[in-house]
Design a protein around this motif. Sequence first.
Motif, PDB file in Angstrom:
ATOM      1  N   ALA A  95      45.416  38.821  43.857  1.00  0.00           N
ATOM      2  CA  ALA A  95      47.002  38.216  44.203  1.00  0.00           C
ATOM      3  C   ALA A  95      47.704  39.065  43.053  1.00  0.00           C
ATOM      4  O   ALA A  95      48.978  39.312  43.560  1.00  0.00           O
ATOM      5  CB  ALA A  95      47.079  36.865  43.711  1.00  0.00           C
ATOM      6  N   LYS A  96      47.328  39.376  41.878  1.00  0.00           N
ATOM      7  CA  LYS A  96      48.429  39.964  40.832  1.00  0.00           C
ATOM      8  C   LYS A  96      48.584  41.571  41.514  1.00  0.00           C
ATOM      9  O   LYS A  96      49.652  41.855  41.413  1.00  0.00           O
ATOM     10  CB  LYS A  96      47.701  39.848  39.659  1.00  0.00           C
ATOM     11  CG  LYS A  96      48.444  40.644  38.444  1.00  0.00           C
ATOM     12  CD  LYS A  96      47.807  40.447  37.378  1.00  0.00           C
ATOM     13  CE  LYS A  96      48.325  41.049  35.931  1.00  0.00           C
ATOM     14  NZ  LYS A  96      47.626  41.119  34.748  1.00  0.00           N
ATOM     15  N   LYS A  97      47.545  42.183  41.875  1.00  0.00           N
ATOM     16  CA  LYS A  97      47.545  43.439  42.288  1.00  0.00           C
ATOM     17  C   LYS A  97      48.312  43.460  43.587  1.00  0.00           C
ATOM     18  O   LYS A  97      49.322  44.412  43.587  1.00  0.00           O
ATOM     19  CB  LYS A  97      46.004  44.133  42.697  1.00  0.00           C
ATOM     20  CG  LYS A  97      46.138  45.491  42.886  1.00  0.00           C
ATOM     21  CD  LYS A  97      44.609  45.701  43.156  1.00  0.00           C
ATOM     22  CE  LYS A  97      44.606  47.380  43.476  1.00  0.00           C
ATOM     23  NZ  LYS A  97      43.340  47.953  43.535  1.00  0.00           N
ATOM     24  N   LYS A  98      48.396  42.741  44.554  1.00  0.00           N
ATOM     25  CA  LYS A  98      49.112  42.521  45.531  1.00  0.00           C
ATOM     26  C   LYS A  98      50.767  42.483  45.216  1.00  0.00           C
ATOM     27  O   LYS A  98      51.344  43.087  46.165  1.00  0.00           O
ATOM     28  CB  LYS A  98      48.686  41.398  46.630  1.00  0.00           C
ATOM     29  CG  LYS A  98      49.303  41.447  47.926  1.00  0.00           C
ATOM     30  CD  LYS A  98      48.804  40.402  48.986  1.00  0.00           C
ATOM     31  CE  LYS A  98      49.344  40.695  50.339  1.00  0.00           C
ATOM     32  NZ  LYS A  98      48.861  39.523  51.104  1.00  0.00           N
ATOM     33  N   ALA A  99      51.020  41.387  44.406  1.00  0.00           N
ATOM     34  CA  ALA A  99      52.350  41.305  44.011  1.00  0.00           C
ATOM     35  C   ALA A  99      52.707  42.631  43.134  1.00  0.00           C
ATOM     36  O   ALA A  99      53.994  42.909  43.558  1.00  0.00           O
ATOM     37  CB  ALA A  99      52.373  40.275  42.819  1.00  0.00           C
ATOM     38  N   GLU A 100      51.981  43.156  42.398  1.00  0.00           N
ATOM     39  CA  GLU A 100      52.463  44.324  41.638  1.00  0.00           C
ATOM     40  C   GLU A 100      52.776  45.512  42.886  1.00  0.00           C
ATOM     41  O   GLU A 100      53.819  46.186  42.934  1.00  0.00           O
ATOM     42  CB  GLU A 100      51.461  44.958  40.868  1.00  0.00           C
ATOM     43  CG  GLU A 100      51.805  46.225  40.049  1.00  0.00           C
ATOM     44  CD  GLU A 100      52.907  46.313  39.096  1.00  0.00           C
ATOM     45  OE1 GLU A 100      53.719  46.926  38.582  1.00  0.00           O
ATOM     46  OE2 GLU A 100      53.415  45.243  38.834  1.00  0.00           O
ATOM     47  N   GLU A 101      52.007  45.812  43.959  1.00  0.00           N
ATOM     48  CA  GLU A 101      51.976  46.655  45.173  1.00  0.00           C
ATOM     49  C   GLU A 101      53.529  46.095  45.814  1.00  0.00           C
ATOM     50  O   GLU A 101      54.071  47.405  46.276  1.00  0.00           O
ATOM     51  CB  GLU A 101      50.876  46.806  46.025  1.00  0.00           C
ATOM     52  CG  GLU A 101      49.710  47.360  45.324  1.00  0.00           C
ATOM     53  CD  GLU A 101      48.492  47.113  46.294  1.00  0.00           C
ATOM     54  OE1 GLU A 101      48.690  46.756  47.265  1.00  0.00           O
ATOM     55  OE2 GLU A 101      47.484  47.688  45.601  1.00  0.00           O
TER      56      GLU A 101
END
Length: 161
Positions: A95-101
């Motif tokens: 989820a953190k990676k998706k939010a950063e993307e």
Amino acid sequence: MQLFKTLVLTAGLGFALAASAQWQWVDKDGNKVFSDRAPPSDIPDKNILRRPGGNRPAPPPVAVDAAATPAAPQAKGTDPALEEKKKLAEEAEAAKKKAEEARIAAARAENCTRSRQAKASFDSGLRIARTNAQGEREILDDAARAAETKRLQEIIAADCR
């Protein structure tokens, strides 16, 4: 006289304590050696009879046949709580990676929009003025307009896909 006896007794006990802080070992010729220093490194541990403090050396470890001893039981399966924590951590990381993307994609879209608007202004042919480092207003000449147009085109090519 009583004081003299006490001093002699104290001195005698002091010598006894000093004598107990002795090393004792058997040398390579079979002679017992007493010393206040550790034996040389070539003397094996089995030949050391006494160490300071009266500690005897530990007996050598006995070799155990691995086939004769039963193996420790292997844990079957996995710990469900640990697996759940691992799964939650992986989901949080995803989820953190998706939010950063998503944040990076939004920044690129904003850069794309601004670059296209700026390029449209440069392509319109109107005079463009900027403020320099001294706070003075200056009009861009043809070379500066061409360089800025090229920079904007590179930004558009990178961010507007």
